[in-house]
Enzyme design. Structure first.
Site, PDB file in Angstrom:
ATOM      1  N   GLU A 186       0.816  -1.219   0.000  1.00  0.00           N
ATOM      2  CA  GLU A 186       0.000   0.000   0.000  1.00  0.00           C
ATOM      3  C   GLU A 186       0.847   1.264   0.000  1.00  0.00           C
ATOM      4  O   GLU A 186       0.477   2.272  -0.609  1.00  0.00           O
ATOM      5  CB  GLU A 186      -0.962   0.000   1.194  1.00  0.00           C
ATOM      6  CG  GLU A 186      -2.114  -0.992   1.053  1.00  0.00           C
ATOM      7  CD  GLU A 186      -1.750  -2.423   1.405  1.00  0.00           C
ATOM      8  OE1 GLU A 186      -0.612  -2.648   1.897  1.00  0.00           O
ATOM      9  OE2 GLU A 186      -2.587  -3.315   1.187  1.00  0.00           O
ATOM     10  N   HIS A 219      -9.805  -5.727  10.490  1.00  0.00           N
ATOM     11  CA  HIS A 219     -10.470  -5.555   9.195  1.00  0.00           C
ATOM     12  C   HIS A 219     -11.836  -4.887   9.315  1.00  0.00           C
ATOM     13  O   HIS A 219     -12.651  -4.973   8.404  1.00  0.00           O
ATOM     14  CB  HIS A 219     -10.627  -6.911   8.486  1.00  0.00           C
ATOM     15  CG  HIS A 219      -9.389  -7.358   7.790  1.00  0.00           C
ATOM     16  ND1 HIS A 219      -8.206  -7.555   8.453  1.00  0.00           N
ATOM     17  CD2 HIS A 219      -9.124  -7.632   6.494  1.00  0.00           C
ATOM     18  CE1 HIS A 219      -7.272  -7.947   7.586  1.00  0.00           C
ATOM     19  NE2 HIS A 219      -7.806  -7.994   6.398  1.00  0.00           N
TER      20      HIS A 219
END
Lengths: 346, 327
Positions: free
Chosen positions: B61, B129
């Site tokens: 990322e 998450h």
């Protein structure tokens, strides 16, 4: 290279050396604050590299950036004024020593988060590839930045997309005060092998060697052969920054590297040896550079601080309605008229 | 006017902007082939329509954002997809130290016209998450932060975000992708920094955004049956924060509840409540209240997850409390 260009390389290196010595003096006089990372010893790297690039190639470097800015064409005045935090500096006093920039020369800046600029450089190269501009990106970094995630992410990406980029490690063998053997598990050149990337080790104390290596790497990039990795072995004469008392390095080691000084070597092994200049010519260059830097200091000292009313400028390129700053509205917000709504819930 | 999903609205925005501007590209993890295009299907089919312009990237990322920033500096308009908001943490340095600072720190010489698309949300995926970082992004000068609640807003705001010359963090929501709403066939744009009434009412103002707009609307329908008339202001943009409608609404209702999904302490609701009381203290008949997520790392178990998140029933309870209390 003809005589004129060779002498120009020499002059640039001397300019950087004198500039840095005077900057250190100005730091001691408290004209400059914060961090000041000096380039003494590494002059051949920036000067040799820039001489090998086209004027519209992209250059991205780390926070030890004064030499790069000067080599890429920023004036000593603008760079010194930036160190002084003045309106006439390269970013008008916003960025300071670590964040010089000169986009008209496609010098995209000094970046001060170790490894942070590597993906940006890959992105510039990706844009050059996508937009077919033919530009090459040179990304310089310190040896200390080759262990962080962004290094590996950028190397992998550049190889994967075959980007026109040169990753150059200015390997001065110290990550701040930590020696290479303490911070890296494998020799520098091996780090490129993990990505099957073309790599060379280069004598960073030899301006012509740096120039030739960058020429080869840039040529590869322009031919579509992808990224290169240059391990440019060099040395910084001073501590990491002016805040570093430099007690951990062996004085004998520093002295050994100074025997290979890039400026002295270039003068004796190239310019004088080939009778391109006389000792008097070199002396004249020294004098003219000293004058240029003295002028830069006077210019910086006389320059105004940035106007307070510019503080909020450029937080956004494109300001929007009801811009909120520093957590509170400058004035009560106004209601936007004629803004689309589908009226479904109204 | 067709009713389409939030997901489809986003895809239409991407398609239209890619047709309009050849420098717009989509880079992200699994945006090309996986499950037809995108972990949540937003980019499905676009790789075929735009060869070479939708590319899968490594799971890195910090590089997805960093390469996007560099490409934006170099003349492109990349839309970088981060699969979920949780993974933006890996790229936090790139977002805060690089994307957000380029323009100001380099005195306007560098612009970063990029969009970071990423969904907040939950779905039995546990603590790492299932998060909401609206407040974190909204805290950073130099970022623009958008969080649409409807397909209509999602499309209009994404198109504007792609055309914007600043880095825009575009916060979608996992629970909204399948929701439906009317979206016109003809082109329209919604400016960044403009809030919207999603329901008009006179008794109490709910200031909200994203998924909680939908929960607030549900709550409002139930409260209406009890005779409580709720007004809902959907902020749509979280930075810059447009409190103009919220302020207008407070003048009328004299009661405000800020409804947010994220953690309460130092959340965006605190900022909104503070700003509103600074500007409209004399209009308030009650202290500004907050509905927010409970401050725990999200558990996996169904009942614990549900207990952690705010839903319509929490909004209803907060409205009841406010309307019943005497001050």
């Amino acid at each position: 290279m003809d005589k004129e260009n060779l002498v120009a390389l020499y002059r640039q290196m001397v300019l950087i050396r004198v500039f840095e010595d005077r900057a250190a003096e100005m730091y001691a006089k408290a004209k400059i604050a914060g961090f000041l990372h000096l380039y003494n010893g590494q002059e051949a790297v920036a000067v040799g590299s820039v001489s090998a690039l086209h004027p519209d190639d992209d250059v991205v470097v780390n926070y030890r950036d004064h030499g790069w800015a000067l080599a890429r064409g920023s004036s000593a005045r603008a760079v010194m004024a930036e160190l002084f935090g003045r309106a006439t500096g390269t970013t008008g006093g916003r960025g300071g020593s670590m964040h010089l920039v000169d986009v008209k020369n496609r010098f995209w800046g000094g970046y001060a988060i170790v490894g942070g600029h590597l993906p940006l450089a890959a992105g510039l190269a990706a844009a050059a590839q996508y937009l077919k501009t033919g530009r090459v990106t040179l990304c310089s970094m310190g040896d200390g930045s080759t262990n962080i995630g962004t290094f590996h992410a950028a190397m992998n990406w550049a190889k994967l997309w075959n980007l026109p980029i040169i990753f150059m490690v200015e390997n001065n063998q110290y990550a701040m005060g930590t020696h290479y053997d303490v911070h890296s598990a494998v020799p520098m050149i091996q780090k490129a092998a993990g990505y099957d990337m073309y790599a060379e080790q280069v004598d960073g104390m030899d301006v012509m060697a740096v120039r030739e290596a960058v020429c080869r790497a840039a040529e590869r990039a322009r031919k579509g052969e992808g990224p290169s990795f240059l391990d440019v072995v060099t040395y910084r004469y001073r501590g990491h920054s002016m805040a570093d008392p430099d007690v951990q390095r062996d004085k004998a080691e520093i002295a050994r590297w100074k025997e290979r000084d890039p400026i002295t070597r270039f003068a004796t092994e190239v310019l004088l040896k080939r009778n391109l200049v006389t000792p008097k010519d070199l002396n004249d260059i020294q004098k003219s550079v000293e004058q240029e830097v003295e002028d830069a200091i006077e210019f910086a000292d006389k320059s105004p601080e940035p106007a307070l009313d510019t503080l909020y400028d450029y937080i956004y390129q494109q300001p929007v309605r009801n811009m909120q700053i520093a957590g509170s509205l400058i004035r009560p917000p106004t209601i936007a008229k004629d803004i689309p709504t589908n009226g479904k819930h109204a | 006017m067709a009713e389409i999903t939030y997901r489809e609205a986003l895809k239409r925005a991407l398609r239209e902007e890619m047709q309009r501007d050849p420098t717009v590209v989509i880079w992200g993890e699994d945006v090309v082939a996986y499950a037809g295009g995108g972990a949540y299907g937003v980019t499905s089919g676009l790789a075929k329509e735009f060869p070479g312009r939708v590319r899968d990237t490594p799971i890195a990322e910090e590089a997805i954002i960093g390469v996007g920033i560099g490409a934006a500096m170099g003349g492109m308009r990349p839309v970088c997809e981060i699969m979920t908001v949780n993974f933006t943490l890996v790229a936090w340095d790139q977002i805060v130290n690089h994307a957000a600072k380029q323009s100001h720190m380099f005195n306007g010489q560098i612009k970063v016209p990029m969009v970071i698309r990423t969904p907040n949300g939950h779905g039995r995926t546990a603590a790492t998450h299932s998060q909401n970082f609206d407040a974190w992004f909204a805290h950073v000068p130099g970022l623009k932060v958008v969080a649409p609640s409807t397909p209509y807003d999602a499309k209009g705001l994404l198109k504007t975000s792609i055309r914007d010359d600043d880095p825009v963090v575009f916060l979608e929501h996992l629970q909204l992708y399948g929701t439906r709403g009317e979206v016109p066939d003809e082109e329209y744009l919604i400016p960044i920094g403009v809030s919207d009434y999603k329901r008009r009412g006179k008794d109490v103002t709910l200031v909200t955004w994203g998924r909680m707009t939908m929960e607030s609307l549900k709550a409002a329908r139930i409260l209406a049956e009890e005779g409580i008339d709720v007004e809902i202001v959907d902020l749509r943009t979280l930075r810059p924060l447009d409190l103009s409608l919220a302020l207008e609404s407070v003048h009328k209702t004299n009661r405000v509840i800020v409804v947010e999904e994220g953690w309460r302490t130092a959340g965006l609701g605190a900022e909104i409540a503070a700003s509103l009381q600074e500007m409209a203290f004399n209009d308030l008949d009650a202290p500004i209240a907050r509905v927010a997520g409970l401050e725990v790392p999200m558990p996996y178990a169904r009942n614990l997850e549900r207990a952690t998140l705010p839903f319509a029933e929490d909004v209803i309870a907060a409205v009841h409390a406010m309307m019943q209390k005497q001050y």
